[in-house]
Scaffold this motif. Structure first.
Motif, short mmCIF file in Angstrom:
data_model
loop_
_atom_site.label_atom_id
_atom_site.label_comp_id
_atom_site.label_asym_id
_atom_site.label_seq_id
_atom_site.Cartn_x
_atom_site.Cartn_y
_atom_site.Cartn_z
N LYS A 119 -0.43 9.58 4.41
CA LYS A 119 0.28 9.86 5.66
C LYS A 119 -0.03 8.83 6.73
CE LYS A 119 0.94 14.77 5.00
NZ LYS A 119 0.58 16.12 5.41
N ARG A 120 -1.28 8.35 6.75
CA ARG A 120 -1.65 7.32 7.73
C ARG A 120 -0.95 6.00 7.45
NH1 ARG A 120 -7.63 6.40 8.49
NH2 ARG A 120 -6.84 5.22 10.24
N MET A 121 -0.69 5.72 6.17
CA MET A 121 -0.08 4.45 5.80
C MET A 121 1.45 4.51 5.78
SD MET A 121 -2.55 2.36 5.40
CE MET A 121 -1.73 0.99 4.66
N ALA A 122 2.02 5.69 5.89
CA ALA A 122 3.47 5.84 5.80
C ALA A 122 4.17 5.19 7.00
CB ALA A 122 3.85 7.31 5.72
N LEU A 123 5.42 4.82 6.78
CA LEU A 123 6.22 4.26 7.86
C LEU A 123 6.51 5.32 8.90
CD1 LEU A 123 8.87 2.08 6.01
CD2 LEU A 123 7.07 1.28 7.51
N VAL A 124 6.40 4.95 10.15
CA VAL A 124 6.70 5.89 11.24
C VAL A 124 8.08 5.53 11.79
CG1 VAL A 124 5.96 6.72 13.49
CG2 VAL A 124 4.26 6.07 11.80
N GLU A 125 9.00 6.48 11.71
CA GLU A 125 10.35 6.23 12.22
C GLU A 125 10.36 6.41 13.73
OE1 GLU A 125 13.55 6.63 10.23
OE2 GLU A 125 12.62 6.47 8.27
N ARG A 126 11.09 5.53 14.39
CA ARG A 126 11.14 5.62 15.86
C ARG A 126 12.53 5.95 16.30
NH1 ARG A 126 6.91 1.15 17.92
NH2 ARG A 126 5.51 1.45 16.20
N MET A 182 0.83 -1.21 0.00
CA MET A 182 0.00 0.00 0.00
C MET A 182 0.86 1.26 0.00
SD MET A 182 -3.09 -0.70 -0.38
CE MET A 182 -3.95 0.77 0.07
N ARG A 183 2.03 1.19 0.59
CA ARG A 183 2.92 2.36 0.60
C ARG A 183 3.42 2.68 -0.80
NH1 ARG A 183 4.39 -0.65 5.31
NH2 ARG A 183 3.57 0.43 7.12
N VAL A 184 3.49 1.67 -1.64
CA VAL A 184 3.92 1.88 -3.02
C VAL A 184 2.72 2.20 -3.92
CG1 VAL A 184 5.04 0.74 -4.98
CG2 VAL A 184 5.84 0.30 -2.66
N ILE A 185 1.56 1.66 -3.58
CA ILE A 185 0.37 1.79 -4.42
C ILE A 185 -0.27 3.16 -4.33
CG2 ILE A 185 -2.01 0.96 -4.67
CD1 ILE A 185 -0.99 -1.83 -3.97
N ILE A 186 -0.31 3.77 -3.16
CA ILE A 186 -1.12 4.98 -2.94
C ILE A 186 -0.74 6.16 -3.84
CG2 ILE A 186 -1.75 6.73 -1.24
CD1 ILE A 186 -1.74 4.47 0.84
N PRO A 187 0.53 6.53 -4.02
CA PRO A 187 0.81 7.69 -4.88
C PRO A 187 0.32 7.55 -6.33
CG PRO A 187 2.67 7.26 -3.46
CD PRO A 187 1.73 6.11 -3.29
#
Length: 158
Positions: free
Chosen positions: A151-158, A80-85
């Motif tokens: 933005k909701r599907m993006a990776l969150v860096e910790r 999904m991170r690749v598909i959305i844009p």
């Protein structure tokens, strides 16, 4: 003037009147845009799924997950991170391509503004500006909604 009109069928003198009426122009627009857009969206989804490395699938199978849960829990969230844009671009293309309904004689937004209202008022610049503003608003709302989802599907860096 609506694409669908619902009414109870009634026995007329020679035939039935009323009932559901679907205009052929609407069906042509629906089938054409649906087929065209579905082909591009299917290709976007296929490319997104293939973008997930094969090692992810192999690791899920090594943990004992079957194909269905592997796809649902491992592959699709990463894809999904690749598909959305590109999917956002396809939705915006769909909005823009809907203005081609004028070519088959279906009264859409472009024909109403640029045809009927322009003939009644004779103010071409204002009608073109209003038509552009409406399509711009629809495109911006679509883009805004898809950016929020991205933005909701993006990776969150910790």
């Amino acid at each position: 003037g609506r694409p669908l009109s619902f009414d109870y069928p009634q026995q007329g003198r020679f035939n039935l009147t009323g009932g559901v009426q679907i205009f052929p122009e609407f069906v042509a627009l629906l089938v054409g845009l649906s087929t065209y857009t579905a082909a591009f969206i299917a290709e976007v989804v296929r490319a997104g799924i293939l973008a997930v490395s094969r090692g992810q699938t192999e690791a899920a199978h090594a943990l004992g997950l079957r194909s269905g849960p592997t796809l649902k829990l491992v592959v699709i969230p990463q894809a999904m991170r690749v598909i959305i844009p590109p999917l956002t671009s396809q939705y915006l293309n769909l909005v823009k391509n809907s203005s081609l309904a004028v070519a088959i004689g279906y009264p859409d937004l472009t024909q109403v503004f640029m045809g009927t209202v322009l003939n009644q008022t004779g103010q071409a610049v204002e009608m073109v500006s209003i038509t552009m503003a409406v399509y711009l608003t629809i495109s911006l709302v679509t883009s805004f909604a898809m950016n929020i989802y991205n933005k909701r599907m993006a990776l969150v860096e910790r």
